[in-house]
Design a protein around this motif. Structure first.
Motif, PDB file in Angstrom:
ATOM      1  N   ILE B 416       0.825  -1.159   0.140  1.00  0.00           N
ATOM      2  CA  ILE B 416       0.110  -0.137  -0.356  1.00  0.00           C
ATOM      3  C   ILE B 416       0.883   1.740  -0.253  1.00  0.00           C
ATOM      4  N   TRP B 417       1.923   0.992   0.659  1.00  0.00           N
ATOM      5  CA  TRP B 417       2.978   2.111   0.773  1.00  0.00           C
ATOM      6  C   TRP B 417       3.930   2.716  -0.612  1.00  0.00           C
ATOM      7  N   LYS B 418       4.088   1.804  -1.108  1.00  0.00           N
ATOM      8  CA  LYS B 418       4.342   0.960  -2.632  1.00  0.00           C
ATOM      9  C   LYS B 418       3.448   2.602  -3.353  1.00  0.00           C
ATOM     10  N   HIS B 419       2.055   1.777  -3.674  1.00  0.00           N
ATOM     11  CA  HIS B 419       0.937   2.320  -4.464  1.00  0.00           C
ATOM     12  C   HIS B 419       1.020   3.797  -4.392  1.00  0.00           C
ATOM     13  N   ASN B 420       1.440   4.419  -2.668  1.00  0.00           N
ATOM     14  CA  ASN B 420       1.240   6.012  -2.519  1.00  0.00           C
ATOM     15  C   ASN B 420       2.507   6.397  -3.007  1.00  0.00           C
ATOM     16  N   GLY B 421       3.737   5.397  -3.405  1.00  0.00           N
ATOM     17  CA  GLY B 421       4.331   6.265  -4.386  1.00  0.00           C
ATOM     18  C   GLY B 421       5.476   7.184  -3.430  1.00  0.00           C
ATOM     19  N   ASN B 422       5.446   6.347  -1.961  1.00  0.00           N
ATOM     20  CA  ASN B 422       6.106   5.919  -0.870  1.00  0.00           C
ATOM     21  C   ASN B 422       7.557   5.100  -0.775  1.00  0.00           C
ATOM     22  N   THR B 423       7.761   5.198  -1.674  1.00  0.00           N
ATOM     23  CA  THR B 423       8.799   3.632  -1.879  1.00  0.00           C
ATOM     24  C   THR B 423      10.078   3.403  -0.062  1.00  0.00           C
ATOM     25  N   GLN B 424      10.331   4.111   0.261  1.00  0.00           N
ATOM     26  CA  GLN B 424      10.942   4.715   1.617  1.00  0.00           C
ATOM     27  C   GLN B 424       9.664   3.527   2.748  1.00  0.00           C
ATOM     28  N   LYS B 425       9.522   4.152   3.145  1.00  0.00           N
ATOM     29  CA  LYS B 425       8.114   3.942   3.887  1.00  0.00           C
ATOM     30  C   LYS B 425       8.131   2.346   3.598  1.00  0.00           C
ATOM     31  N   ALA B 426       7.403   2.320   2.161  1.00  0.00           N
ATOM     32  CA  ALA B 426       7.026   0.719   1.577  1.00  0.00           C
ATOM     33  C   ALA B 426       8.827  -0.082   2.101  1.00  0.00           C
ATOM     34  N   SER B 427       9.817   0.297   2.057  1.00  0.00           N
ATOM     35  CA  SER B 427      11.020  -0.422   1.833  1.00  0.00           C
ATOM     36  C   SER B 427      10.909  -1.184   3.212  1.00  0.00           C
ATOM     37  N   GLU B 428      10.849   0.230   4.649  1.00  0.00           N
ATOM     38  CA  GLU B 428      10.686   0.207   5.494  1.00  0.00           C
ATOM     39  C   GLU B 428       9.914  -1.250   6.084  1.00  0.00           C
ATOM     40  N   ILE B 429       8.807  -1.037   5.724  1.00  0.00           N
ATOM     41  CA  ILE B 429       7.394  -1.986   6.123  1.00  0.00           C
ATOM     42  C   ILE B 429       8.278  -2.914   5.745  1.00  0.00           C
ATOM     43  N   MET B 430       8.333  -3.571   4.480  1.00  0.00           N
ATOM     44  CA  MET B 430       8.630  -4.786   4.185  1.00  0.00           C
ATOM     45  C   MET B 430      10.249  -5.456   4.686  1.00  0.00           C
ATOM     46  N   GLU B 431      10.485  -4.409   5.245  1.00  0.00           N
ATOM     47  CA  GLU B 431      11.726  -4.846   6.228  1.00  0.00           C
ATOM     48  C   GLU B 431      11.288  -5.943   7.131  1.00  0.00           C
ATOM     49  N   GLN B 432      10.668  -5.069   7.191  1.00  0.00           N
ATOM     50  CA  GLN B 432       9.459  -5.569   9.337  1.00  0.00           C
ATOM     51  C   GLN B 432       8.783  -6.591   8.793  1.00  0.00           C
ATOM     52  N   ALA B 433       8.194  -7.166   8.176  1.00  0.00           N
ATOM     53  CA  ALA B 433       7.581  -7.561   7.858  1.00  0.00           C
ATOM     54  C   ALA B 433       8.339  -8.716   7.816  1.00  0.00           C
ATOM     55  N   ARG B 434       9.783  -8.694   6.931  1.00  0.00           N
ATOM     56  CA  ARG B 434      11.145  -9.685   7.124  1.00  0.00           C
ATOM     57  C   ARG B 434      11.664 -10.275   8.086  1.00  0.00           C
ATOM     58  N   SER B 435      11.177  -9.216   9.071  1.00  0.00           N
ATOM     59  CA  SER B 435      12.178  -9.562  10.674  1.00  0.00           C
ATOM     60  C   SER B 435      11.041 -11.030  11.116  1.00  0.00           C
ATOM     61  N   LEU B 436       9.764 -11.015  10.645  1.00  0.00           N
ATOM     62  CA  LEU B 436       9.063 -11.063  11.671  1.00  0.00           C
ATOM     63  C   LEU B 436       9.509 -12.707  11.295  1.00  0.00           C
ATOM     64  N   ASP B 437       9.683 -13.268   9.643  1.00  0.00           N
ATOM     65  CA  ASP B 437       9.934 -14.411   9.869  1.00  0.00           C
ATOM     66  C   ASP B 437      11.192 -14.409   8.516  1.00  0.00           C
ATOM     67  N   THR B 438      12.459 -15.261   9.234  1.00  0.00           N
ATOM     68  CA  THR B 438      13.417 -14.733   8.676  1.00  0.00           C
ATOM     69  C   THR B 438      13.968 -15.790   7.812  1.00  0.00           C
ATOM     70  N   ARG B 439      13.210 -17.055   7.861  1.00  0.00           N
ATOM     71  CA  ARG B 439      13.953 -17.897   7.032  1.00  0.00           C
ATOM     72  C   ARG B 439      12.617 -18.315   6.492  1.00  0.00           C
ATOM     73  N   ASP B 440      11.480 -16.917   6.078  1.00  0.00           N
ATOM     74  CA  ASP B 440      11.271 -16.990   4.691  1.00  0.00           C
ATOM     75  C   ASP B 440      11.557 -16.680   3.514  1.00  0.00           C
ATOM     76  N   ARG B 441      12.032 -17.595   2.246  1.00  0.00           N
ATOM     77  CA  ARG B 441      12.374 -17.164   1.119  1.00  0.00           C
ATOM     78  C   ARG B 441      11.521 -15.642   0.573  1.00  0.00           C
ATOM     79  N   HIS B 442      10.638 -16.423   0.465  1.00  0.00           N
ATOM     80  CA  HIS B 442       9.833 -15.066  -0.196  1.00  0.00           C
ATOM     81  C   HIS B 442       9.797 -13.890   0.335  1.00  0.00           C
ATOM     82  N   ILE B 443       9.733 -13.524   1.325  1.00  0.00           N
ATOM     83  CA  ILE B 443       9.920 -12.245   2.964  1.00  0.00           C
ATOM     84  C   ILE B 443      10.821 -12.002   1.640  1.00  0.00           C
TER      85      ILE B 443
END
Lengths: 132, 830
Positions: B416-443
């Motif tokens: 959603i952040w990405k579609h808002n045009g906010n790449t920075q925020k999008a990247s931050e949140i995605m990184e947060q999502a990644r930290s929730l499951d560091t062993r998931d290759r997809h994320i």
């Protein structure tokens, strides 16, 4: 690996670095050696090839195939050549133009011209027309 | 005269050959040298030595030596064969074929040479030659099935299906006993033959063959599927229906089987009730089946759709299936369904609340349903056909509140952040999502991609590094190249384009180009391997796939990006050409110099670091130096960026693009841009005509039409008269007497509400009439106020103004920032 060297060849070739008067048999034998060696470069194990195959039937099948196939091949080839070579004269200047303007290879440019009876403008037009 | 070896040396020569086979290259060279000491002019030994040297990576020396070998012994097939092998190694297949053919003439009985020749011929798609070679090989080994199958394949690929079938039959007739039922090779061969019969259009006979020869085939599924298809084609509907229901009992999730069954049952397509009934039957029979419940949603409408969808949504949301939206979004092309689905979900949430208050039911885990429902709505409002990003954010927050640990939810939040045009925020949140499951290759890959979108190249490669092979020399980036991770290379390259690091960007795109080359090359091994394994159907499929390899969107995307970089390089030649400058805001000469200096410093620093790195840990790897890959002498793409002929370099990407994706309008548009710059007017016109045929009203088509006319008027004298004639007669997009300004104004008036087309028209107006530029600029800035303008279009407007060095930039930027407060791209520069 390769078979042991036939005894008669051994004698002939031991003279070493003289590079003249080579017995022909030795030379070709040596070649065959090399071929044999080379042919094993990437040898696959050809399992138990064709123990289930009727050799006589194979021979017949081959004959049939060879006969039909060969004539077929020749006939079609001749036909094709006839069609293509129907004596269309192509102006080398036109070929150059196509090569330059359409960035084709010479062969392709010639083919394109021939396909349009040697008419440059027709060829150009057909080439740039959008595909349907 | 060729030299002859003594017995001792002959055995030594055999050692050389064996050493080559066993990859003991050093020993091989030693042994060869030993022979050569006595017989310095022994061609075969020289040739073998050249071959070994080539394997050691000394290609140039190998070629020189192979030439010497040929001079010593012109009549040696070994020398010619080696010469061919060397050409083959450098991928000059045509020369290799010539050399093999010569070797074969000297030694017609060599199976090895014949085989190498055949493989090259099929690689080069010389079907005629391949048939000849295969026939010769068959003569040599007529007892083997392989040889026969190979000849059949040759005929098949050459388009002669009947002959191919005849060859297979000829072999079958030679068999004394019927092959055993477990003979895999035979089983595959039977199915191959069946496909040949069917491809000839003789379905009746294909069915017959399938039912007799294929009865006990090992590929049960293929037999069943083919039988069902044949029966349908033959109009034997009842049997076909039975065949399809057998298939559905095997796999009730496959849409094709349902389609086949309904066709065979002769249910009329308009008879929705009957169609639904078929699906209902399977839904009942298989309680866990998804397809039988979902597929009717495609054709139902009105209340029937609402009922079915309601049931489906309840079922999915109760289970908390995260992919519910993904399963249904294809229905959004229908506006009724687009409205209905979210309202059903809303109802679900409402009813859930009320019922949850009264009695806790649904196996006690109502929370799952609620969060899944919120998740659905968040995705709904994030989807491009039903976008309302604020609402989307609202719902995803609700979902996250219920399940704060959900990777999926955070991932959508990032989107959603990405579609808002906010790449920075999008990247931050995605990184947060990644930290929730560091062993998931997809994320993990998602996080890396979002980092690249935010131009965090270093961080992205670090993220990727968590999942790459640690041992790879050269780190994660090298491993990603080895693993042919095309998406990463593409995103990385596009990120470098945004950063103005042209060299690195081109480097990545070229890597992708090369990966496609590798895929082309990879088929080589299968020409022999597939035959040996007897998997002919898969082989044929692969051959057809290879012939259209560069149709793949991966290729188009990389090629288009590369071409646009080259076009920009052509239009604005850079001072230093390296990575660092190039963005149009650095147009100022002083600024450019500064940037160049900075880039140079950075490069020097990187070089020093690399040198330091190399100095230390290189020792242990030197042992396996024969295996280490060739060092990249241009890791930053500086050489690529330093090109003086960007348009010629662009051709490398363009030619396959136009050949394999002629229906891609962006490809045609890019083609025009390249050809017009190279003054190849006929080819430019070809692209323009093709693009116009695809979409006449496309903004770029309009732009290019006018530009073509202008260029033509200017350059018409220099064109060959014949070409000019053709161009004039074929360029019918504009009448010869047309007033371009008027033409352009008409277009603008017609599409004044479409930002992209208006921008194109304004661009042309300025081109036609430079005095009007200040008005044009104002109009461009005004485009942003159109209600339909998107962030992308606004960005294009901004880029356009920037390239004009307009004074309106700031005004446009602030207006855009007000309209899209969340987008990073319009934020005021610090």
């Amino acid at each position: 690996m390769a078979d042991p060297q036939p005894p008669n060849v051994v004698e002939g070739a031991t003279t070493g670095d003289i590079d003249e008067e080579v017995p022909i048999a030795a030379k070709s034998a040596e070649d065959r050696k090399a071929a044999a060696a080379l042919s094993t470069l990437d040898n696959r194990d050809d399992e138990s090839s064709g123990k289930d195959v009727d050799q006589e039937a194979v021979r017949k099948a081959m004959e049939r195939l060879g006969g039909a196939g060969a004539t077929n091949g020749v006939v079609t080839k001749k036909d094709e050549q006839k069609v293509v070579k129907k004596a269309i004269k192509v102006d080398p200047a036109d070929v150059t133009l196509l090569v330059e303007e359409l960035e084709l290879t010479k062969i392709k440019a010639t083919d394109l011209l021939k396909a349009h009876e040697g008419d440059v403008e027709k060829a150009l037009r057909a080439y740039i027309a959008p595909a349907a | 005269m060729p030299q002859v070896l003594s017995t001792k040396e002959q055995s030594l020569f055999r050692t050389v050959v064996r050493n080559y086979e066993d990859k003991q290259y050093k020993k091989g060279v030693k042994a060869a040298d030993q022979i050569l000491r006595k017989n310095p002019k022994h061609g075969d030994t020289l040739a073998m030595k050249a071959l070994i040297m080539n394997s050691q990576g000394k290609t140039d020396e190998a070629f020189a030596l192979a030439k010497v070998a040929l001079q010593c012994d012109m009549k040696s097939h070994v020398c010619w064969h080696v010469y061919g092998l060397l050409y083959r190694a450098v991928k000059n297949f045509e020369e290799a074929i010539k050399a093999y053919k010569f070797a074969l003439r000297l030694e017609p009985d060599s199976a090895q040479i014949q085989r190498d020749l055949a493989l090259l011929q099929i690689q080069m798609r010389d079907y005629q030659g391949y048939i000849v070679s295969r026939r010769a090989m068959l003569t040599g080994r007529s007892g083997m099935r392989q040889s026969w199958t190979a000849l059949a394949v040759a005929h098949h690929l050459n388009g002669d299906l009947a002959e191919a079938e005849r060859v297979l039959t000829a072999y079958e007739d030679t068999l004394k006993n019927t092959p055993s039922k477990t003979d895999f090779e035979n089983s595959e061969a039977v199915m191959y033959k069946n496909s040949l019969i069917a491809e000839q259009g003789d379905i009746e006979r294909a069915l017959e063959h399938l039912e007799s020869a294929g009865k006990h085939n090992l590929d049960r599924l293929a037999v069943l599927e083919l039988r069902a298809t044949y029966l349908t084609q033959l109009g034997r509907k009842e049997e076909a229906a039975k065949a399809y229901s057998t298939l559905l009992d095997r796999n009730s999730e496959y849409k094709k089987y349902y389609d086949g069954l309904i066709e065979a049952m002769e249910v009329h397509l308009d008879d929705l009730k009957a169609r639904k009934a078929v699906y209902d039957g399977y839904a009942e029979k298989y309680p866990r089946c998804d397809a039988a419940r979902r597929l009717p949603l495609d054709f139902l409408h009105g209340d029937e759709f609402r009922d079915a969808a309601d049931k489906y949504i309840h079922r999915m949301l109760d289970k908390g299936v995260p992919s519910t939206f993904a399963n249904l979004k294809h229905l959004y092309s229908d506006s009724f369904k687009k409205e209905t689905l979210p309202s059903l979900v809303q109802q679900y949430i409402d009813s859930d609340k009320s019922s949850a208050n009264e009695e806790p039911k649904r196996n006690g885990d109502t929370s799952k349903g609620a969060s899944a429902a919120f998740y659905f709505l968040a995705q709904h409002y994030n989807y491009y056909l039903s976008r309302d990003l604020d609402k989307a954010m609202e719902y995803i927050e609700k979902a996250i509140e219920l399940e704060p640990e959900s990777v999926d939810f955070h991932m959508t939040k990032a989107r959603i952040w990405k579609h808002n045009g906010n790449t920075q925020k999008a990247s931050e949140i995605m990184e947060q999502a990644r930290s929730l499951d560091t062993r998931d290759r997809h994320i993990n890959t998602k996080a890396a991609k979002y980092q690249l979108r935010n131009d965090e190249s270093e961080a992205a490669i670090k993220t990727m590094g968590l999942f790459t092979r640690a041992e790879t020399v050269g780190g994660p980036l090298a491993d990603l190249h080895d693993m042919q991770c095309v998406w990463f290379l593409t995103e990385d390259g596009e990120s470098y384009v945004r950063q103005g690091k042209i060299g690195l960007a081109l480097k990545r795109f070229t890597s992708i180009y090369n990966i496609f080359d590798v895929w082309q090359e990879d088929q080589f091994d299968f020409h022999s391997f597939s035959l040996r394994k007897g998997q002919i159907r898969a082989y044929i499929e692969m051959m057809r796939w290879e012939d259209h390899l560069r149709e793949h969107p991966f290729y188009s995307r990389a090629a288009l990006s590369a071409i646009s970089v080259y076009i920009r390089m052509h239009d604005v030649p850079l001072l230093n050409g390296a990575n660092g400058v190039g963005h149009s805001d650095a147009d100022d000469a002083a600024e450019r110099k500064k940037a160049a200096k900075k880039a140079r410093k950075e490069a020097q620093k990187a070089e020093r670091e690399a040198a330091a790195k190399k100095a230390e840990p290189n020792k242990p790897t030197s042992q396996g130096s024969e295996d280490t890959k060739k060092k990249d002498d241009d890791p930053d793409g500086a050489k690529l960026a330093a090109t003086t002929e960007p348009m010629n370099d662009a051709m490398k990407f363009l030619t396959p693009l136009l050949q394999f994706s002629p229906k891609n309008i962006d490809a045609q548009i890019a083609g025009f841009e390249v050809y017009i710059r190279r003054r190849k007017y006929l080819l430019a016109l070809k692209c323009l005509l093709a693009a116009a045929a695809l979409d006449k009203e496309h903004s770029k088509v309009h732009e290019q039409t006018v530009r073509f006319k202008l260029a033509l008027d200017k350059d018409s004298e220099t064109l060959p008269p014949k070409s000019l004639e053709v161009i004039k007669s074929e360029f019918t997009l504009l009448a010869a007497s047309v007033d371009l300004t008027k033409f352009n104004d008409e277009y603008l008036a017609k599409y004044k509400d479409c930002a992209r087309r208006a921008l194109s028209a304004l661009k042309i107006r300025k081109l036609l009439n430079p005095e009007s530029s200040s008005k044009c600029e104002k109009d461009v800035a005004a485009v942003i106020s159109l209600p339909t303008t998107t962030v992308e279009e606004a960005t294009e407007a901004l880029d356009l103004l920037t390239s004009w060095k307009s004074s309106e930039i700031e005004g446009l930027r602030s207006k855009a920032a007000a309209k899209w407060p969340k987008a990073t791209i319009f934020a005021a520069k610090a």
